[in-house]
Design a protein around this motif. Sequence first.
Motif, short mmCIF file in Angstrom:
data_model
loop_
_atom_site.label_atom_id
_atom_site.label_comp_id
_atom_site.label_asym_id
_atom_site.label_seq_id
_atom_site.Cartn_x
_atom_site.Cartn_y
_atom_site.Cartn_z
N GLN A 25 65.24 -14.97 50.41
CA GLN A 25 63.90 -14.82 50.97
C GLN A 25 63.13 -16.13 50.89
O GLN A 25 63.47 -17.02 50.12
N VAL A 26 62.08 -16.20 51.71
CA VAL A 26 61.23 -17.38 51.75
C VAL A 26 59.80 -16.94 51.48
O VAL A 26 59.34 -15.94 52.05
N GLN A 27 59.12 -17.66 50.63
CA GLN A 27 57.71 -17.38 50.35
C GLN A 27 56.87 -18.58 50.80
O GLN A 27 57.26 -19.73 50.63
N LEU A 28 55.71 -18.27 51.38
CA LEU A 28 54.75 -19.29 51.79
C LEU A 28 53.48 -19.10 50.97
O LEU A 28 52.91 -18.00 50.94
N VAL A 29 53.05 -20.17 50.33
CA VAL A 29 51.84 -20.11 49.51
C VAL A 29 50.84 -21.13 50.03
O VAL A 29 51.12 -22.33 50.06
N GLU A 30 49.69 -20.63 50.44
CA GLU A 30 48.64 -21.48 51.00
C GLU A 30 47.62 -21.83 49.93
O GLU A 30 47.41 -21.09 48.96
N SER A 31 46.94 -22.95 50.14
CA SER A 31 45.84 -23.35 49.27
C SER A 31 44.89 -24.22 50.07
O SER A 31 45.25 -24.72 51.15
N GLY A 32 43.66 -24.37 49.56
CA GLY A 32 42.73 -25.30 50.16
C GLY A 32 41.60 -24.68 50.94
O GLY A 32 40.72 -25.39 51.43
N GLY A 33 41.58 -23.37 51.08
CA GLY A 33 40.47 -22.75 51.79
C GLY A 33 39.19 -22.80 50.98
O GLY A 33 39.18 -23.25 49.83
N GLY A 34 38.10 -22.37 51.58
CA GLY A 34 36.83 -22.36 50.87
C GLY A 34 35.66 -22.31 51.82
O GLY A 34 35.82 -21.97 53.01
N SER A 35 34.49 -22.63 51.30
CA SER A 35 33.27 -22.60 52.09
C SER A 35 32.74 -24.02 52.26
O SER A 35 32.77 -24.81 51.31
N VAL A 36 32.25 -24.31 53.45
CA VAL A 36 31.74 -25.64 53.75
C VAL A 36 30.65 -25.52 54.80
O VAL A 36 30.63 -24.55 55.57
N GLN A 37 29.77 -26.50 54.83
CA GLN A 37 28.75 -26.51 55.86
C GLN A 37 29.29 -27.10 57.15
O GLN A 37 30.27 -27.86 57.14
N ALA A 38 28.66 -26.75 58.25
CA ALA A 38 29.06 -27.28 59.54
C ALA A 38 29.08 -28.81 59.50
O ALA A 38 28.19 -29.43 58.92
N GLY A 39 30.13 -29.36 60.10
CA GLY A 39 30.31 -30.80 60.07
C GLY A 39 31.18 -31.29 58.93
O GLY A 39 31.59 -32.45 58.92
N GLY A 40 31.46 -30.40 58.00
CA GLY A 40 32.27 -30.77 56.85
C GLY A 40 33.76 -30.71 57.12
O GLY A 40 34.20 -30.46 58.26
N SER A 41 34.54 -30.95 56.07
CA SER A 41 35.99 -31.01 56.19
C SER A 41 36.66 -30.17 55.11
O SER A 41 36.11 -29.99 54.02
N LEU A 42 37.84 -29.68 55.44
CA LEU A 42 38.70 -29.00 54.49
C LEU A 42 40.14 -29.37 54.81
O LEU A 42 40.47 -29.66 55.97
N ARG A 43 41.00 -29.31 53.80
CA ARG A 43 42.42 -29.56 54.01
C ARG A 43 43.20 -28.37 53.44
O ARG A 43 43.10 -28.07 52.26
N LEU A 44 43.96 -27.73 54.31
CA LEU A 44 44.81 -26.62 53.91
C LEU A 44 46.23 -27.12 53.66
O LEU A 44 46.71 -28.02 54.35
N SER A 45 46.87 -26.52 52.67
CA SER A 45 48.27 -26.82 52.38
C SER A 45 49.06 -25.53 52.32
O SER A 45 48.52 -24.48 51.94
N CYS A 46 50.32 -25.60 52.67
CA CYS A 46 51.19 -24.43 52.60
C CYS A 46 52.59 -24.91 52.23
O CYS A 46 53.19 -25.70 52.95
#
Length: 120
Positions: free
Chosen positions: A1-22
Amino acid sequence: QVQLVESGGGSVQAGGSLRLSCRASGSILSISAMGWYRQAPGNPREMVATITTGGSTNYADSVKGRFTISRDNAKNTVYLQMNSLKPEDTAVYYCNANARSYSRNWYDYWGQGTQVTVSS
């Protein structure tokens, strides 16, 4: 089997940045395309960006020029750099990987989802 684990979500104001990883783990033989999808309340799941093993990318029109997908094949990891975020980017973001494992032929695997909230 294969598992995918995500990270990096959250809350930000408009114009901001986030980086997701999986990161994909498990009894992996090979991974072909990887990607990010999102689903906002009341809406169907939609493609955000995909990337092949060779690095070819595809983006939804709504995120072109703002989001960048990349991957590290040695780490079985895909990233999504999100810049200039807008309130309409608010959704649960899901990682996807088409993979072959020791116990299963090519199959689409999904992560558990990570919430991204953009406030105005």
